[in-house]
Design an enzyme around this catalytic site. Sequence first.
Site, PDB file in Angstrom:
ATOM      1  N   ASP A  25       0.856  -1.189   0.000  1.00  0.00           N
ATOM      2  CA  ASP A  25       0.000   0.000   0.000  1.00  0.00           C
ATOM      3  C   ASP A  25       0.892   1.239   0.000  1.00  0.00           C
ATOM      4  O   ASP A  25       1.695   1.430   0.910  1.00  0.00           O
ATOM      5  CB  ASP A  25      -0.892  -0.033   1.252  1.00  0.00           C
ATOM      6  CG  ASP A  25      -1.660   1.261   1.480  1.00  0.00           C
ATOM      7  OD1 ASP A  25      -1.873   1.992   0.491  1.00  0.00           O
ATOM      8  OD2 ASP A  25      -2.044   1.531   2.632  1.00  0.00           O
ATOM      9  N   ASN A  68      -0.560   4.507  -0.774  1.00  0.00           N
ATOM     10  CA  ASN A  68      -1.343   5.734  -0.557  1.00  0.00           C
ATOM     11  C   ASN A  68      -2.113   5.718   0.757  1.00  0.00           C
ATOM     12  O   ASN A  68      -3.028   6.508   0.960  1.00  0.00           O
ATOM     13  CB  ASN A  68      -2.289   5.984  -1.736  1.00  0.00           C
ATOM     14  CG  ASN A  68      -3.330   4.875  -1.881  1.00  0.00           C
ATOM     15  OD1 ASN A  68      -3.242   3.839  -1.233  1.00  0.00           O
ATOM     16  ND2 ASN A  68      -4.320   5.108  -2.739  1.00  0.00           N
ATOM     17  N   ASP A  84      -4.321   3.719   2.291  1.00  0.00           N
ATOM     18  CA  ASP A  84      -5.747   3.414   2.442  1.00  0.00           C
ATOM     19  C   ASP A  84      -5.958   1.974   2.912  1.00  0.00           C
ATOM     20  O   ASP A  84      -7.080   1.485   2.967  1.00  0.00           O
ATOM     21  CB  ASP A  84      -6.498   3.659   1.128  1.00  0.00           C
ATOM     22  CG  ASP A  84      -6.017   2.763  -0.019  1.00  0.00           C
ATOM     23  OD1 ASP A  84      -5.045   1.990   0.181  1.00  0.00           O
ATOM     24  OD2 ASP A  84      -6.615   2.828  -1.112  1.00  0.00           O
ATOM     25  N   ASP A 116      -1.615  -1.478  -4.083  1.00  0.00           N
ATOM     26  CA  ASP A 116      -1.895  -0.764  -5.328  1.00  0.00           C
ATOM     27  C   ASP A 116      -0.787  -0.989  -6.349  1.00  0.00           C
ATOM     28  O   ASP A 116       0.235  -1.621  -6.062  1.00  0.00           O
ATOM     29  CB  ASP A 116      -2.080   0.732  -5.049  1.00  0.00           C
ATOM     30  CG  ASP A 116      -1.028   1.284  -4.089  1.00  0.00           C
ATOM     31  OD1 ASP A 116       0.170   1.117  -4.383  1.00  0.00           O
ATOM     32  OD2 ASP A 116      -1.412   1.847  -3.041  1.00  0.00           O
ATOM     33  N   ASP A 162      -4.756 -11.475 -15.244  1.00  0.00           N
ATOM     34  CA  ASP A 162      -5.731 -12.508 -14.928  1.00  0.00           C
ATOM     35  C   ASP A 162      -6.939 -12.299 -15.835  1.00  0.00           C
ATOM     36  O   ASP A 162      -7.434 -11.177 -15.949  1.00  0.00           O
ATOM     37  CB  ASP A 162      -6.149 -12.401 -13.459  1.00  0.00           C
ATOM     38  CG  ASP A 162      -6.367 -13.757 -12.821  1.00  0.00           C
ATOM     39  OD1 ASP A 162      -7.065 -14.579 -13.433  1.00  0.00           O
ATOM     40  OD2 ASP A 162      -5.850 -13.986 -11.708  1.00  0.00           O
ATOM     41  N   ASP A 168      -8.901 -17.797 -15.714  1.00  0.00           N
ATOM     42  CA  ASP A 168      -9.640 -18.265 -14.540  1.00  0.00           C
ATOM     43  C   ASP A 168     -10.798 -19.179 -14.920  1.00  0.00           C
ATOM     44  O   ASP A 168     -11.523 -18.907 -15.884  1.00  0.00           O
ATOM     45  CB  ASP A 168     -10.180 -17.036 -13.787  1.00  0.00           C
ATOM     46  CG  ASP A 168     -10.959 -17.385 -12.546  1.00  0.00           C
ATOM     47  OD1 ASP A 168     -10.340 -17.797 -11.560  1.00  0.00           O
ATOM     48  OD2 ASP A 168     -12.200 -17.249 -12.565  1.00  0.00           O
ATOM     49  N   GLU A 212      -6.318 -22.150 -15.665  1.00  0.00           N
ATOM     50  CA  GLU A 212      -6.765 -22.739 -14.399  1.00  0.00           C
ATOM     51  C   GLU A 212      -7.815 -23.786 -14.805  1.00  0.00           C
ATOM     52  O   GLU A 212      -8.977 -23.481 -14.978  1.00  0.00           O
ATOM     53  CB  GLU A 212      -7.399 -21.698 -13.468  1.00  0.00           C
ATOM     54  CG  GLU A 212      -7.780 -22.322 -12.132  1.00  0.00           C
ATOM     55  CD  GLU A 212      -8.776 -21.486 -11.330  1.00  0.00           C
ATOM     56  OE1 GLU A 212      -8.743 -21.559 -10.098  1.00  0.00           O
ATOM     57  OE2 GLU A 212      -9.605 -20.776 -11.941  1.00  0.00           O
ATOM     58  N   HIS A 252      -3.411 -17.680  -4.660  1.00  0.00           N
ATOM     59  CA  HIS A 252      -4.349 -16.847  -3.901  1.00  0.00           C
ATOM     60  C   HIS A 252      -5.585 -17.615  -3.445  1.00  0.00           C
ATOM     61  O   HIS A 252      -6.368 -17.096  -2.643  1.00  0.00           O
ATOM     62  CB  HIS A 252      -4.792 -15.673  -4.775  1.00  0.00           C
ATOM     63  CG  HIS A 252      -5.515 -16.120  -6.003  1.00  0.00           C
ATOM     64  ND1 HIS A 252      -4.870 -16.746  -7.051  1.00  0.00           N
ATOM     65  CD2 HIS A 252      -6.825 -16.089  -6.347  1.00  0.00           C
ATOM     66  CE1 HIS A 252      -5.742 -17.059  -7.983  1.00  0.00           C
ATOM     67  NE2 HIS A 252      -6.943 -16.676  -7.583  1.00  0.00           N
ATOM     68  N   ASP A 253      -5.768 -18.837  -3.943  1.00  0.00           N
ATOM     69  CA  ASP A 253      -6.936 -19.649  -3.588  1.00  0.00           C
ATOM     70  C   ASP A 253      -6.590 -20.786  -2.635  1.00  0.00           C
ATOM     71  O   ASP A 253      -7.445 -21.618  -2.345  1.00  0.00           O
ATOM     72  CB  ASP A 253      -7.563 -20.261  -4.848  1.00  0.00           C
ATOM     73  CG  ASP A 253      -8.401 -19.272  -5.631  1.00  0.00           C
ATOM     74  OD1 ASP A 253      -8.869 -18.280  -5.027  1.00  0.00           O
ATOM     75  OD2 ASP A 253      -8.594 -19.474  -6.837  1.00  0.00           O
TER      76      ASP A 253
END
Length: 562
Positions: free
Chosen positions: A25, A27, A29, A33, A102, A204, A261, A336-337
């Site tokens: 990150d 910025n 928040d 990013d 992706d 995907d 995938e 990520h899964d």
Amino acid sequence: MGKINDKRRWNKEIVYQIYPRSFQDTNNDGIGDLQGIIAHLDYIKSLGASTIWISPIYKSPMVDMGYDISDYQKIDPQFGTMEDFDELLREANKRGIKIMMDLVVNHTSEQHEWFQKALASPTSPYRDYYIFKTSKNGQKPNNWRSLFGGSTWTEVQGEPGTYYFHTFAAQQPDLNWENPKLRQEIYEMINWWLDKGIAGFRIDAITHLKKDLDWASIPADGSDGLAAVIKKGQNRPGLDLFLDELKQETFDKHNAMTVGEAYGVPEDDLRKFIGPNGYFSMIFDFSYMNIEVKNADEWYRGKTNWDVSELKDTLFGSQRAIKNVDGWAANVLENHDQPRVLSKLIKDPNERTPTAAKALATMYYFLPGTPFIYQGQELGMKNFKRKKIDEFNDVSSINNYRMALKEGYSPAEALEIVNSRSRDNARTPMQWNDEAFGGFSRVTPWLKMGTDRKGINVGSEKLDPDSVLNYYREMSQLRKKVDLQDVFVRGELVEIKNVPQAVIAYKRVLDNKKVVILVNLSKVKQALHSSEAKVILNNYHTLQKDENELILLPYQAVILAE
């Protein structure tokens, strides 16, 4: 091996996957990013990575963390702007790094303009961009269960008896690939990105594009009276027509790198997917990634009691199948899964050490195929421990928890299952240093940090020559050595079978060169037959030999050049 065809120009790649929301990150928040990726390009290059795969950064309401896309040709503001993306492309190119996006084309977000137009009127041409059914008896069209739990059908508000179809969450309506006009719109979008200069796509849920058009109910397989959608909507007859056209209209025109995938592809169909003229450059080898659960799609059904011999059989069986079709694999430990591999494949929490993390890395990194590294994997990051279900963000985790309760699990049992398997395990913020928020952000992150972090961060590990991070760097250097690269890229895989059950052992052989990989996946010493060979990588400082035997210490991994 057969002749390396043109699409194998990708065979020397090392790919680093970034989950941008959790990477860096810049910025303040609490959300990662694009500028955060730019800031760490030199770090990624230090891992030997030549390609970055970025999880979705398109405009999205984030119900499924970006896998619900509302505009394919805009960057979601929380990640930055298209100008930021163009800068990322330029800066990566300066470093010899390619960018892979992706691609999510099985479904969109319910907020996509197409779906909103489809909802606006029953006579809208956009109705045929999705799958709508009207039921005469007011019942849902069939009893298929979505992959995120509950029916695959959601009633259209204001139109009683009319439903739309979704393989995943209700907010992710499936696109109707039977519609040629829809397919052409998808191809235009894909070519727009490829014209921009990206190297290719990870695609995907690609095996879900084709559904059985009888839309018939089938025998229930759960107490909810529903049946898994994959039985009627995964790898179904006719899928090849869509994938052939997709390849011809987009990827072939740009010589793109494509990674499918492709869950559930039958061995008989492998050649179609990754053979010399296959749909994709490679597909992920998920064969062993779900070894610990009874059902990869419905993991609330509980765990298996797997052992290393089963892992070994699965690993080498998959590699044989890929070789038989002259194919190429994308080799993965994490994504990520998936939960963190150290917590998944090392059953005893006390053994989840940096040494074990290096052993697992060695096991997969030198197999035939392209190694993928998921952010934080190179640090030996571990699963978290959450105490309440409301601490989870992932829609799949929450739905699996609810389904587990319906199947009779206690809340404590259901929470344990979700803790061990949740996709949130891989999505906790990247650990750059040992600060409260791991150097990821100066403010509270969008998702709580991991709970087992001591010493597991870039700042600490880059200073430690024995760290997991520096071991990954050594592996990449070894893989790219002039006298060894061809062995790892083109060499035959030969399983070494006369080894203890807890040892995974194989050779890579090319002409008169042999490289031996030995990995002890147990907490006790293992003795193997010794041969005269030079140690070229070792996750210990020593290698014990006893007369004609080589002794592997607990979780020791060595690579030998014969």
